[in-house]
Design a protein around this motif. Structure first.
Motif, short mmCIF file in Angstrom:
data_model
loop_
_atom_site.label_atom_id
_atom_site.label_comp_id
_atom_site.label_asym_id
_atom_site.label_seq_id
_atom_site.Cartn_x
_atom_site.Cartn_y
_atom_site.Cartn_z
N GLY A 1 -49.63 -22.47 35.83
CA GLY A 1 -48.86 -22.32 34.60
C GLY A 1 -48.79 -20.88 34.13
N LYS A 2 -49.64 -20.04 34.66
CA LYS A 2 -49.62 -18.62 34.29
C LYS A 2 -48.30 -18.01 34.77
CE LYS A 2 -51.97 -15.48 36.65
NZ LYS A 2 -53.05 -14.64 37.18
N THR B 1 -49.03 -16.76 28.96
CA THR B 1 -49.47 -18.14 29.09
C THR B 1 -48.24 -19.05 29.08
OG1 THR B 1 -49.61 -18.51 26.71
CG2 THR B 1 -51.59 -17.62 27.79
N SER B 2 -48.44 -20.33 29.33
CA SER B 2 -47.33 -21.29 29.29
C SER B 2 -46.68 -21.31 27.92
CB SER B 2 -47.83 -22.69 29.65
OG SER B 2 -48.31 -22.73 30.96
N ASN B 3 -47.49 -21.33 26.87
CA ASN B 3 -46.96 -21.36 25.51
C ASN B 3 -46.18 -20.09 25.18
OD1 ASN B 3 -47.94 -23.90 24.95
ND2 ASN B 3 -49.84 -23.14 24.03
N GLU B 4 -46.71 -18.95 25.59
CA GLU B 4 -46.01 -17.68 25.34
C GLU B 4 -44.68 -17.65 26.08
OE1 GLU B 4 -49.92 -14.81 24.71
OE2 GLU B 4 -49.15 -15.17 26.73
N THR B 5 -44.67 -18.17 27.29
CA THR B 5 -43.44 -18.20 28.08
C THR B 5 -42.40 -19.09 27.41
OG1 THR B 5 -44.74 -17.89 30.08
CG2 THR B 5 -42.48 -18.66 30.36
N ARG B 6 -42.81 -20.25 26.93
CA ARG B 6 -41.88 -21.15 26.25
C ARG B 6 -41.32 -20.49 24.99
NH1 ARG B 6 -45.05 -24.94 28.57
NH2 ARG B 6 -46.67 -25.03 26.99
N GLU B 7 -42.17 -19.83 24.23
CA GLU B 7 -41.71 -19.17 23.01
C GLU B 7 -40.74 -18.03 23.34
OE1 GLU B 7 -41.02 -18.36 19.11
OE2 GLU B 7 -42.09 -20.08 19.91
#
Length: 163
Positions: free
Chosen positions: A33-34, A55-61
């Motif tokens: 996921g990185k 991170t996955s969350n940062e990428t989504r944002e």
């Protein structure tokens, strides 16, 4: 735009694309996921000019922001219309201006001219979005926004020409 996808056995996937300016952006998505972003000013170089791990969350944002989830730019035709109707101008207040020595509220700038004061440059200081209690001083360079006719009227009064 030239986009290329490559499998990275044991790691994940690599996506690279050339920008309109001739730079290259590479995204490596790991099975974990990185995500790693690499920026190449010159696509022929082996080493990136800049890299970033997300991170996955940062990428989504970041993806949501790039897609315009929170902010959508204004259509260029609407901006042209807006620019033709609304003007931003920087005008210096003279000694004999009817506004000098008064607060923005007491001087009734908007009521008398229709412009809004959005900034004041005073000596080396910048006063962004000044409140109605801010005292206007001779020598201030005032940033105003309004229609052309309103700006012209404000400019005349800032120079001390009574209307």
């Amino acid at each position: 735009m030239d986009v290329r996808m490559t499998d990275l056995p044991g790691i994940g996937k690599k996506m690279s694309f050339l920008t309109a300016e001739g730079s290259m952006v590479v995204l490596v998505t790991h099975h974990t996921g990185k995500r790693e972003l690499y920026f190449f000013q010159d696509p022929e170089e082996d080493e990136a000019d800049f890299s970033l791990e997300l991170t996955s969350n940062e990428t989504r944002e970041l993806g949501a922001q790039l897609l315009g989830a929170v902010f959508q730019p204004v259509d260029s035709d609407k901006m042209k219309l807006f620019r033709s109707k609304i003007v931003v101008e920087w005008i210096e207040l003279q000694e004999n201006s009817i506004f000098a020595g008064k607060t923005i509220g007491n001087s009734e700038v908007r009521k008398k001219t229709g412009v809004s004061i959005v900034g004041i440059f005073r000596n080396e200081d910048v006063i962004a979005s000044p409140g109605v209690e801010e005292i206007l001083q001779a020598g201030d360079t005032v940033m105003v926004i309004g229609k052309n006719s309103q700006i012209t009227l404000f400019e005349e009064l800032a120079e001390g020409e009574e209307k």
